[in-house]
Scaffold this motif. Structure first.
Motif, PDB file in Angstrom:
ATOM      1  N   THR A   1       3.854  -0.649   2.616  1.00  0.00           N
ATOM      2  CA  THR A   1       3.340  -1.869   1.988  1.00  0.00           C
ATOM      3  C   THR A   1       2.963  -2.890   3.040  1.00  0.00           C
ATOM      4  N   GLY A   2       3.827  -3.046   4.067  1.00  0.00           N
ATOM      5  CA  GLY A   2       3.528  -3.996   5.141  1.00  0.00           C
ATOM      6  C   GLY A   2       2.317  -3.599   5.946  1.00  0.00           C
ATOM      7  N   ILE A   3       2.201  -2.305   6.255  1.00  0.00           N
ATOM      8  CA  ILE A   3       1.035  -1.831   7.015  1.00  0.00           C
ATOM      9  C   ILE A   3      -0.237  -2.049   6.212  1.00  0.00           C
ATOM     10  N   GLY A   4      -0.191  -1.714   4.925  1.00  0.00           N
ATOM     11  CA  GLY A   4      -1.360  -1.902   4.071  1.00  0.00           C
ATOM     12  C   GLY A   4      -1.784  -3.355   4.001  1.00  0.00           C
ATOM     13  N   ALA A   5      -0.810  -4.258   3.870  1.00  0.00           N
ATOM     14  CA  ALA A   5      -1.134  -5.687   3.812  1.00  0.00           C
ATOM     15  C   ALA A   5      -1.761  -6.155   5.111  1.00  0.00           C
ATOM     16  N   GLY A   6      -1.254  -5.661   6.241  1.00  0.00           N
ATOM     17  CA  GLY A   6      -1.824  -6.043   7.534  1.00  0.00           C
ATOM     18  C   GLY A   6      -3.248  -5.556   7.701  1.00  0.00           C
ATOM     19  N   VAL A   7      -3.515  -4.322   7.276  1.00  0.00           N
ATOM     20  CA  VAL A   7      -4.875  -3.780   7.378  1.00  0.00           C
ATOM     21  C   VAL A   7      -5.829  -4.544   6.469  1.00  0.00           C
ATOM     22  N   GLN A   8      -5.379  -4.890   5.260  1.00  0.00           N
ATOM     23  CA  GLN A   8      -6.222  -5.664   4.346  1.00  0.00           C
ATOM     24  C   GLN A   8      -6.536  -7.043   4.935  1.00  0.00           C
ATOM     25  N   TYR A   9      -5.557  -7.643   5.625  1.00  0.00           N
ATOM     26  CA  TYR A   9      -5.783  -8.940   6.272  1.00  0.00           C
ATOM     27  C   TYR A   9      -6.852  -8.808   7.357  1.00  0.00           C
ATOM     28  N   LEU A  10      -6.777  -7.739   8.153  1.00  0.00           N
ATOM     29  CA  LEU A  10      -7.795  -7.509   9.174  1.00  0.00           C
ATOM     30  C   LEU A  10      -9.166  -7.283   8.550  1.00  0.00           C
ATOM     31  N   ALA A  11      -9.194  -6.542   7.429  1.00  0.00           N
ATOM     32  CA  ALA A  11     -10.465  -6.216   6.789  1.00  0.00           C
ATOM     33  C   ALA A  11     -11.193  -7.470   6.320  1.00  0.00           C
ATOM     34  N   ARG A  12     -10.449  -8.501   5.905  1.00  0.00           N
ATOM     35  CA  ARG A  12     -11.088  -9.736   5.426  1.00  0.00           C
ATOM     36  C   ARG A  12     -11.822 -10.473   6.532  1.00  0.00           C
ATOM     37  N   SER A  13     -11.453 -10.208   7.786  1.00  0.00           N
ATOM     38  CA  SER A  13     -12.101 -10.895   8.903  1.00  0.00           C
ATOM     39  C   SER A  13     -13.325 -10.154   9.418  1.00  0.00           C
TER      40      SER A  13
END
Length: 215
Positions: A5-17
């Motif tokens: 869950t934490g890894i997925g949230a981090g990747v989604q945060y990167l994707a928004r940029s």
């Protein structure tokens, strides 16, 4: 599952940029898909190692099947495939956990839909009471899920219910293993017959007398 869950949230945060298109975005989208696949594997493994107890209700199994078909309406529209449920007259209700058996039928019907070509039909038939294949004289209700797809290689039939066996790209190889386990815990039987080029039929047998749930 917390690390995923934490890894997925981090990747989604990167994707928004990032821009919506480009090689970096494609790489992140690939990572997200793999994270979701890992999450499915973890959930499947949990279902295997911590199976839920069975809550039996004696109801028509055709009703459980129809709910499973409704859950797959979007996939059928996408693939251009139809599903037809036929229950023989006077088929008796069966003691079963309708939630877990619905998952069984979702898995089997989904596989049949994905194996079918556009314009074809998946046929689900319900019949009984008939003698079970166990030979113990017990009466069962049978459910057959049949498609007219490419069929399954005879070599694959030997291992189709084993964990982590799959021929699907991105598949976990646990769906049929869990399906087989649920049917077995009902005191039932799951079998498959297939011929390359002529389709596949999965047959579920559910006893009319509840075993109380097998461990």
């Amino acid at each position: 599952r917390n690390p995923l869950t934490g890894i997925g949230a981090g990747v989604q945060y990167l994707a928004r940029s990032l821009a919506k298109e480009g090689p970096e975005r494609e790489n992140l989208d690939f990572i997200l898909r793999e994270i979701k696949r890992l999450d499915r594997i973890v959930q499947d493994l949990f279902d295997i190692t911590h199976p839920r107890g069975l809550q039996f209700r004696t109801t028509p199994v055709a009703e459980t099947i129809r709910r499973a078909v409704e859950c797959l309406e979007a996939l059928m529209q996408e693939r251009g495939v139809q599903a037809r449920v036929e229950a023989a007259p006077r088929t008796p209700p069966v003691p079963h956990d309708d939630d877990q058996m619905q998952q069984v039928f979702i898995n089997l019907i989904k596989n049949a839909i994905e194996a079918s070509s556009a314009g074809s039909e998946v046929r689900i038939t319900v019949d009984g009471p008939v003698p079970g294949t166990s030979g113990a004289g017990a009466k069962v209700v049978t459910v057959r899920v049949a498609d007219s797809g490419a069929g399954i290689d005879p070599e694959h039939l030997k291992t189709i219910f084993e964990p982590f066996f799959t021929t699907k790209p991105g598949g976990t190889g646990l769906g049929l293993y869990i399906t087989h386990d649920i049917v077995k815990r009902h005191g039932g039987n799951l079998a498959v017959a297939s011929e390359p080029g002529r389709g596949t039929t999965f047959t579920v047998e559910l006893p009319l007398e509840s075993t109380g749930g097998l461990s």
